[in-house]
Design an enzyme around this catalytic site. Structure first.
Site, PDB file in Angstrom:
ATOM      1  N   CYS A  81       7.386   5.110  -1.101  1.00 16.35           N
ATOM      2  CA  CYS A  81       6.669   4.284  -1.371  1.00 16.35           C
ATOM      3  C   CYS A  81       6.913   2.621  -1.852  1.00 16.35           C
ATOM      4  O   CYS A  81       6.369   1.472  -1.564  1.00 16.35           O
ATOM      5  CB  CYS A  81       5.429   4.436  -2.357  1.00 16.35           C
ATOM      6  SG  CYS A  81       4.549   6.016  -1.580  1.00 16.35           S
ATOM      7  N   HIS A 141       1.484  -1.721  -4.922  1.00 18.91           N
ATOM      8  CA  HIS A 141       1.069  -0.602  -4.092  1.00 18.91           C
ATOM      9  C   HIS A 141      -0.111   0.197  -4.218  1.00 18.91           C
ATOM     10  O   HIS A 141      -0.523   0.253  -5.530  1.00 18.91           O
ATOM     11  CB  HIS A 141       2.388   0.234  -4.331  1.00 18.91           C
ATOM     12  CG  HIS A 141       2.303   1.736  -3.886  1.00 18.91           C
ATOM     13  ND1 HIS A 141       1.725   2.096  -2.519  1.00 18.91           N
ATOM     14  CD2 HIS A 141       2.339   3.028  -4.454  1.00 18.91           C
ATOM     15  CE1 HIS A 141       1.897   3.150  -2.069  1.00 18.91           C
ATOM     16  NE2 HIS A 141       1.977   3.836  -3.249  1.00 18.91           N
ATOM     17  N   ASN A 156      -3.410   5.301   0.462  1.00 15.84           N
ATOM     18  CA  ASN A 156      -2.286   4.917   0.065  1.00 15.84           C
ATOM     19  C   ASN A 156      -1.486   5.232   1.397  1.00 15.84           C
ATOM     20  O   ASN A 156      -1.255   6.326   1.819  1.00 15.84           O
ATOM     21  CB  ASN A 156      -1.543   5.992  -0.773  1.00 15.84           C
ATOM     22  CG  ASN A 156      -0.274   6.253  -1.437  1.00 15.84           C
ATOM     23  OD1 ASN A 156       0.710   5.365  -0.491  1.00 15.84           O
ATOM     24  ND2 ASN A 156       0.125   6.698  -2.389  1.00 15.84           N
TER      25      ASN A 156
END
Length: 328
Positions: free
Chosen positions: A115, A255, A285
């Site tokens: 990520c 994020h 996500n």
């Protein structure tokens, strides 16, 4: 050594698949409720790649839009970096597939930092441009992470979605651009978030497939604590580089993991909620795609204005974390 050039983002692009998977849809797949998902994650829906749609397929329209925004063609590119945890295959890289689809003729490679991939890749592009080695670098965060989800695991299947965001990093003459980057990692925590099988440690086999080892495994509570701590640290470190403070930030783009992590980071930084950009509720996500898509939307909606100080920050499997400080 003094940098020869300033590196700046000169073009932006984004793409998300058409298919929308809502919390109500998930109620039919796994034992959960839409309210449970919303209150614990802040997510209402996410996008899922179509059958046969690969990561480089998602990256292509995002890259094309970024090129158009920068006034460039694929032949103007000196390098392509694709940040992804879900490449088309182990090799060749998704970046090479994207290069072919764009019709470019430059170097191309993938960045593996889960990520944190886009923030890592942006730092690499910054180095190439500031040193004078390259003039125009395409950086893409792209994921078809839904391909690696265990749809029976309530702890992970509710979180993730697919998408792609892209930027062009080029030489820039005035004071705008990437001011600083900070990278961090802790390999001793690799077991907290991983896809165990498919590499040399656990090669693909009938047993690894039957054991569900090709899907995301996550230790949520442990990850939460480390994510909050490292994201706060990364923001402070990248500001410190330019002798700035949290109050100087005009827009923080974290994020988009889940709302509780974002709230905890904001609380620890004591940053005003209106300065934290989120689109988590619509996309979930998206791993390495979450930061560039959020940046794209923040710019397109006018949330980010010329001259604003912007901080991008992410954490991911590895464990990895990173931040970039931009003057827009």
């Amino acid at each position: 050594m003094t940098a020869l050039y300033r590196a700046a983002i000169t073009g932006l692009g984004a793409y998300v698949p058409e298919k929308v998977l809502t919390n109500a849809d998930l109620e039919k797949i796994v034992e959960t409720t839409g309210e449970w998902i919303r209150t614990r994650t802040g997510i209402l829906e996410r996008r899922i790649a179509a059958e046969g749609q690969s990561t480089s397929d998602l990256a292509l329209p995002a890259a094309q839009e970024a090129l158009a925004g920068a006034g460039l063609t694929a032949q103007d590119l000196d390098l392509i970096i694709v940040a992804t945890a879900s490449p088309d295959m182990l090799f060749p890289s998704a970046a090479c597939y994207l290069q072919a689809k764009l019709g470019a003729s430059c170097g191309a490679f993938d960045m593996a930092a889960a990520c944190s991939g886009f923030t890592y890749a942006l730092s690499v592009a910054e180095g190439f441009v500031k040193s004078g080695i390259y003039k125009n670098v395409l950086v893409v965060g792209a994921e078809t992470i839904s391909r690696f989800i265990d749809w029976k695991d309530r702890g992970t299947c509710i979180l993730f979605g697919d998408g792609a965001g892209a930027v062009i990093v080029s030489r820039f003459k005035d004071g705008h651009g990437i001011l600083a980057s900070y990278l961090g990692a802790d390999g001793t925590q690799s077991s907290i978030l991983q896809i165990p099988a498919g590499g040399s440690m656990i090669p693909p086999s009938a047993e690894s497939v039957a054991g569900g080892l090709h899907s995301i495994k996550m230790q949520g509570p442990e990850l939460f604590k480390i994510a909050v701590k490292t994201m706060e640290q990364a923001v402070r470190k990248v500001l410190e580089h330019e002798k700035l403070q949290v109050k100087d930030i005009d827009c923080l783009i974290p994020h988009q993991a889940n709302s509780r992590i974002l709230q905890a980071v904001a609380d620890r930084l004591a940053i005003a909620p209106e300065k934290v950009f989120t689109n988590l509720e619509r996309y979930g996500n998206m791993s390495s795609a979450s930061v560039p898509v959020a940046l794209y939307e923040a710019v397109k909606t006018g949330t980010i204005q010329k001259g604003d100080l912007v901080v991008l920050v992410a954490f991911g499997g590895g464990l990895t974390w990173a931040a970039n400080l931009l003057k827009w």
